[in-house]
Motif scaffolding. Structure first.
Motif, PDB file in Angstrom:
ATOM      1  N   TYR A 482       0.864  -1.180   0.000  1.00  0.00           N
ATOM      2  CA  TYR A 482       0.000   0.000   0.000  1.00  0.00           C
ATOM      3  C   TYR A 482       0.900   1.229   0.000  1.00  0.00           C
ATOM      4  O   TYR A 482       1.934   1.255   0.671  1.00  0.00           O
ATOM      5  N   LEU A 484       1.034   5.103   0.955  1.00  0.00           N
ATOM      6  CA  LEU A 484       0.452   6.244   1.648  1.00  0.00           C
ATOM      7  C   LEU A 484       1.369   7.433   1.465  1.00  0.00           C
ATOM      8  O   LEU A 484       2.589   7.304   1.544  1.00  0.00           O
ATOM      9  N   TYR A 512      -1.215   4.939  -7.398  1.00  0.00           N
ATOM     10  CA  TYR A 512      -1.832   5.726  -6.331  1.00  0.00           C
ATOM     11  C   TYR A 512      -1.623   7.197  -6.682  1.00  0.00           C
ATOM     12  O   TYR A 512      -0.482   7.646  -6.863  1.00  0.00           O
ATOM     13  N   TYR A 514      -2.038  11.071  -5.517  1.00  0.00           N
ATOM     14  CA  TYR A 514      -2.236  11.981  -4.386  1.00  0.00           C
ATOM     15  C   TYR A 514      -2.119  13.423  -4.867  1.00  0.00           C
ATOM     16  O   TYR A 514      -1.341  13.734  -5.770  1.00  0.00           O
ATOM     17  N   PRO A 532      -6.246   0.286   5.035  1.00  0.00           N
ATOM     18  CA  PRO A 532      -7.098   1.180   5.837  1.00  0.00           C
ATOM     19  C   PRO A 532      -8.084   0.360   6.669  1.00  0.00           C
ATOM     20  O   PRO A 532      -8.701  -0.591   6.170  1.00  0.00           O
ATOM     21  N   LEU A 545      -4.711   3.213   9.592  1.00  0.00           N
ATOM     22  CA  LEU A 545      -4.178   2.107   8.812  1.00  0.00           C
ATOM     23  C   LEU A 545      -3.322   1.236   9.721  1.00  0.00           C
ATOM     24  O   LEU A 545      -2.653   1.742  10.626  1.00  0.00           O
ATOM     25  N   SER A 581      -3.848  10.939   8.641  1.00  0.00           N
ATOM     26  CA  SER A 581      -3.828   9.477   8.664  1.00  0.00           C
ATOM     27  C   SER A 581      -2.911   9.010   9.782  1.00  0.00           C
ATOM     28  O   SER A 581      -1.831   9.574   9.986  1.00  0.00           O
ATOM     29  N   VAL A 583      -0.894   5.655  11.073  1.00  0.00           N
ATOM     30  CA  VAL A 583      -0.429   4.323  10.674  1.00  0.00           C
ATOM     31  C   VAL A 583       0.228   3.667  11.871  1.00  0.00           C
ATOM     32  O   VAL A 583       1.093   4.261  12.517  1.00  0.00           O
ATOM     33  N   TYR A 598       0.333  12.910   7.891  1.00  0.00           N
ATOM     34  CA  TYR A 598       0.133  11.589   8.493  1.00  0.00           C
ATOM     35  C   TYR A 598       1.166  11.328   9.579  1.00  0.00           C
ATOM     36  O   TYR A 598       2.200  11.992   9.661  1.00  0.00           O
TER      37      TYR A 598
END
Length: 863
Positions: A482, A484, A512, A514, A532, A545, A581, A583, A598
């Motif tokens: 993944y 991020l 991905y 962003y 997530p 996440l 976010s 993590v 994040y």
């Protein structure tokens, strides 16, 4: 731009585009020195000027060959076109690199050049060699520079190869060096390392770079014997060659993109680099740069440590700032970045698009940072013209030169294509060491692949100093990972084909995407086996996440994060981004890290209660006995570190100290006043233990000597100083000042002086003494307090005589007075050697508590 450039290795030249056949006569005639044929390519009115240019290069400058490389072209009105070239004039020991714009048209008779402009010309560059012009024996040699003296009773001096110029010397013999900073704080840094306020050593050799004028003024010796044939002194000659080979790439040297070779430029004025071989003590470097904010640097090469960096005493700063740095010439407004990363082999391939705004007339280049392990494939502008560049791999600098100069207010677009093997370094702050952590885990440790790229990775061509910008980012990682990143995830899309800029086997079938419309100071992404788990929508979106196959997830983290956000927004102002976010990863080191937008929390071991072994009790910043500490500290960095950031390494406390202060505030309101005092007591003990290492404003440099000392001073001492400021100014005024300071400087770098002035403007107080005592000084208070108590019916009269046993320090002294009726708090402003305070207290005084929670570090004795 500061002209000292340090470099480790050479690279390969960039791939040049094919030379169009109709432009090849320029290359053919010029490189073969068919000058009349070359001049006949120009329209008649240009030939004389071009003839003078050739005379200047080949006769006046003594250059004897030229190589010309095609860099691209553009069409203009009518049948006019413009071509761009990178041109290298050179001889055996020097080179001159120019960027040409040539306007031309094609007629039946052939190529006609109608205009030629040199959009950039480098200063003369040189190829240094040793042995050079010769060598000779000398006696009574002395070499001096600011705060530095070197002496040899006898030595052999080797000269470089440049005719009529002295820019480098090698000195071999038995000598002595003494370096004694004129700054008291810097003397203490040497005392920490060498037990003396100076560096003194026997030395065996020097490699010296300076100007001809510097050598004439600062180097003295008496010649004993002139140069001998190398074969007669082969051992010394070989030693000089090895000294040169090791040190030549380190200073004043650039790797150019045309040939890939190392070329050096000449030091200007008093610029000096001295490489010192000091036997068993090691290898040291002295640097003097009169154009820098801090002119003197002293390095320990063997241990890769910066020992000193300062301006010598008695300098007049206004007289030495007559230059403009690269980063002051332009502003990077936005990035359009695409990057693929394969964790299995750590291969990265990327295209970085930059949009920059010129803030000066005639902008001709820019300075960026890029990891030296990443190789540049090419750099082109928005007209597909290939750009010339140089690299400084040691300091990770990339210098890009534009095909044509840009005027003030003009936007420039560039694309930089690069690739290489790169593994992100572990975060250096807000983490605990992994040693001994395993025994504290409550369940078996699960470590998953996790690759975090932040500013320390230099994984993209970033501004040379941290500036804020917006961005669009596309990330390609293997399908089981993944990705991020900072900003908002716009889409995760399947790929229909491999992008044409990629230069390696493609790792992904998805991209991905962003977007960051709120400015960030650096781009960051995390690739790992995450997914997530939860989201909470609101004014600030929250997302959690966690590792796919790890232990049970901590679903309560989002609720805690929401409470922290609300607490900080009330105190400091709005959260700087649209989303946060969180993590949670399983990692062999505790703590966390906070890129823009994040937070990454490492799985933490269990603590064992107050007064017992906390998680890493030997760590000065760890307050994780109170659950929520790391989350509170890392979220605080979204304000103090990303909402605004520090301007220089000396201002690092503005992120770490303010975040530590903020976390303690949150935990105190969560767990109560007593818990807050326990936290302050712990960090105050660490400050008292480590304060002698140096002041808060040595910032990141403190970590070079003692990492826990750096944390104790920059995190903890700064946090305690903020609590003291709150006591001095009053809570309401202090918090309002803090909010105003944050909002006024949103998305800007700030300095300690900016913070002080903001508080002074709000309070009307002169805080220079306080900031000197707590941010610029190593001293802590040593205080003796004598009490005298008298009672009168239902009143108590308390007289306190406060005496500072050392140099006076300004601080607020909190006193808790417990009577038979109440518990009272008084705050006394302590600033003089001796002060007397008289307090009238209702009721009978039972207990006097001085400096509760050790909120002022130091030594206090009540008699």
């Amino acid at each position: 731009m500061v002209s000292l450039i340090f470099l480790f290795q050479t690279g390969s030249p960039s791939v040049q585009p094919d030379f169009p056949a109709y432009l090849k006569p320029i290359k053919l005639y010029l490189e073969n020195r068919q000058f009349e044929d070359y001049l006949n390519l120009f329209s008649p009115e240009l030939r004389q000027q071009e003839r003078e240019n050739l005379i200047e290069h080949f006769e006046t400058d003594g250059l004897d060959s030229v190589s010309i490389f095609f860099a691209g072209q553009s069409s203009e009105a009518g049948n006019q076109s413009r071509a761009f070239f990178q041109v290298v004039f050179q001889n055996d020991y020097s080179a001159l690199i120019e960027v040409w714009q040539i306007s031309y048209r094609l007629e039946a008779s052939g190529l006609i050049i109608t205009d030629k402009r040199v959009s950039r010309s480098s200063s003369r560059l040189y190829r240094l060699r040793f042995p050079g012009k010769g060598n000779f024996l000398v006696k009574d040699l002395s070499l001096t520079q600011k705060d530095l003296t070197i002496n040899f009773s006898q030595a052999e001096v080797f000269l470089d190869n440049l005719p009529e110029i002295n820019t480098a010397l090698i000195i071999i013999g038995r000598g002595q060096v003494k370096f004694e900073p004129s700054d008291e704080i810097e003397k203490n840094q040497l005392r920490q390392r060498f037990k003396k306020p100076y560096f003194e050593a026997e030395i065996s050799s020097l490699y010296v770079r300076g100007s001809t004028g510097f050598f004439q003024a600062n180097l003295k010796y008496e010649i004993v014997a002139r140069s001998q044939k190398p074969a007669e002194r082969q051992a010394e000659t070989d030693l000089a060659a090895s000294i040169f080979a090791r040190n030549y790439p380190r200073s004043f040297t650039v790797e150019n993109s045309i040939t890939g070779e190392l070329l050096t430029f000449l030091p200007q004025s008093d610029e000096t680099v001295i490489e010192i071989q000091a036997g068993r003590k090691g290898e040291f470097t002295y640097v003097y740069t009169p154009f820098a904010e801090e002119e003197i640097i002293f390095l320990d090469r063997r241990q890769n440590r910066l020992l000193n960096s300062y301006s010598p005493a008695g300098e007049e700063p206004g007289l030495k700032r007559m230059f403009v740095r690269f980063e002051e010439k332009y502003k990077i407004e936005s990035y359009q970045l695409e990057a693929s990363y394969v964790p299995a082999n750590h291969l990265m391939s990327a295209r970085a698009g930059l949009t920059l705004l010129s803030v000066i007339d005639e902008l001709d280049g820019l300075q960026l940072r890029l990891n030296p392990e990443l190789q540049i494939r090419q750099i082109i502008d928005d007209q597909n013209r290939q750009l010339y560049y140089t690299r400084d791999r040691l300091r990770k600098f990339l210098y890009v030169y534009l095909a044509e100069k840009s005027s003030k207010g003009q936007r420039v677009n560039l694309n930089i294509f690069y690739e290489g093997q790169i593994m992100p370094p572990p975060p250096q702050t807000d983490v605990l060491t992994s040693q001994g952590l395993g025994q504290y885990y409550s369940e078996p440790r699960v470590i998953r692949d996790s690759y975090l790229f932040t500013s320390s990775s230099d994984w993209y061509p970033a501004p040379a100093t941290e500036k804020y910008f917006t961005f669009d980012l596309k990330l390609y990682v293997p399908d089981d990972y993944y990705a991020l990143a900072s900003g908002q995830l716009v889409a995760k899309q399947p790929l229909t084909g491999q992008p044409d800029w990629s230069g390696q086997a493609w790792p992904s079938s998805y991209v991905y995407i962003y977007q960051g419309r709120r400015p960030v100071k650096y781009l960051s992404f995390l690739a790992g086996h995450f997914k997530p788990e939860r989201k909470i929508t609101g004014q600030v979106g929250l997302e959690y996440l966690a590792a796919k196959d790890g232990p049970a997830k901590n679903g309560a983290l989002l609720e805690e994060a929401g409470k922290i956000l609300e607490f900080y927004q009330n105190l400091f102002g709005d959260f700087p981004y649209e989303q946060l976010s969180i993590v949670q990863r399983f990692w062999p080191a505790g703590g966390g890290v906070s890129p823009p937008g994040y937070v990454v929390l490492n799985e933490e071991p269990d603590s064992q209660g107050p007064g017992k072994l906390m998680v890493r009790a030997d760590n000065p910043v760890d307050l994780s006995y109170w659950p929520g500490y790391y989350l509170a500290h890392e979220i605080a960095h979204q304000w103090w570190g990303h909402g605004l950031t520090y301007g220089t390494y000396r201002d690092n406390w503005l992120t770490e100290g303010l975040s530590q202060f903020s976390a303690i505030l949150y935990l105190q309101q969560k767990y109560g006043q007593k818990a807050g005092e326990e936290m302050q007591k712990k960090i105050s003990k660490w400050v008292s233990k480590k304060s002698g290492l140096g002041p808060v404003t040595l910032g990141l440099r403190l970590s070079h000597l003692d990492f826990t000392g750096y944390q104790a001073i920059v995190y903890d001492k700064a946090a305690l100083a903020l609590f003291m400021l709150k006591d001095l100014l009053g809570e309401e005024l202090f918090y309002q000042s803090l909010k105003t300071f944050y909002q006024k400087n949103l998305f800007k770098p700030v300095r300690t002086s900016d913070f002080r002035l903001a508080l002074e403007r709000a309070s009307g107080q002169d805080l220079r003494q306080f900031f000197h005592d707590w941010f610029d000084s190593e001293a802590l208070p040593d205080v003796e307090i004598k009490k005298k108590i008298s009672r009168d019916n239902d009143q108590t009269r308390l007289e306190l005589s406060v005496r500072q046993l050392k140099k006076p320090v300004l601080f607020p002294l909190v006193i808790i007075l417990k009577t038979d009726q109440d518990s009272l708090v008084r705050i006394l402003r302590i600033e003089n050697q001796e002060q007397v305070f008289e307090l009238q207290i209702p009721g009978q005084l039972k207990v006097i508590e001085i400096n509760p929670g050790h909120r002022v570090p130091g030594h206090f004795k009540l008699k």
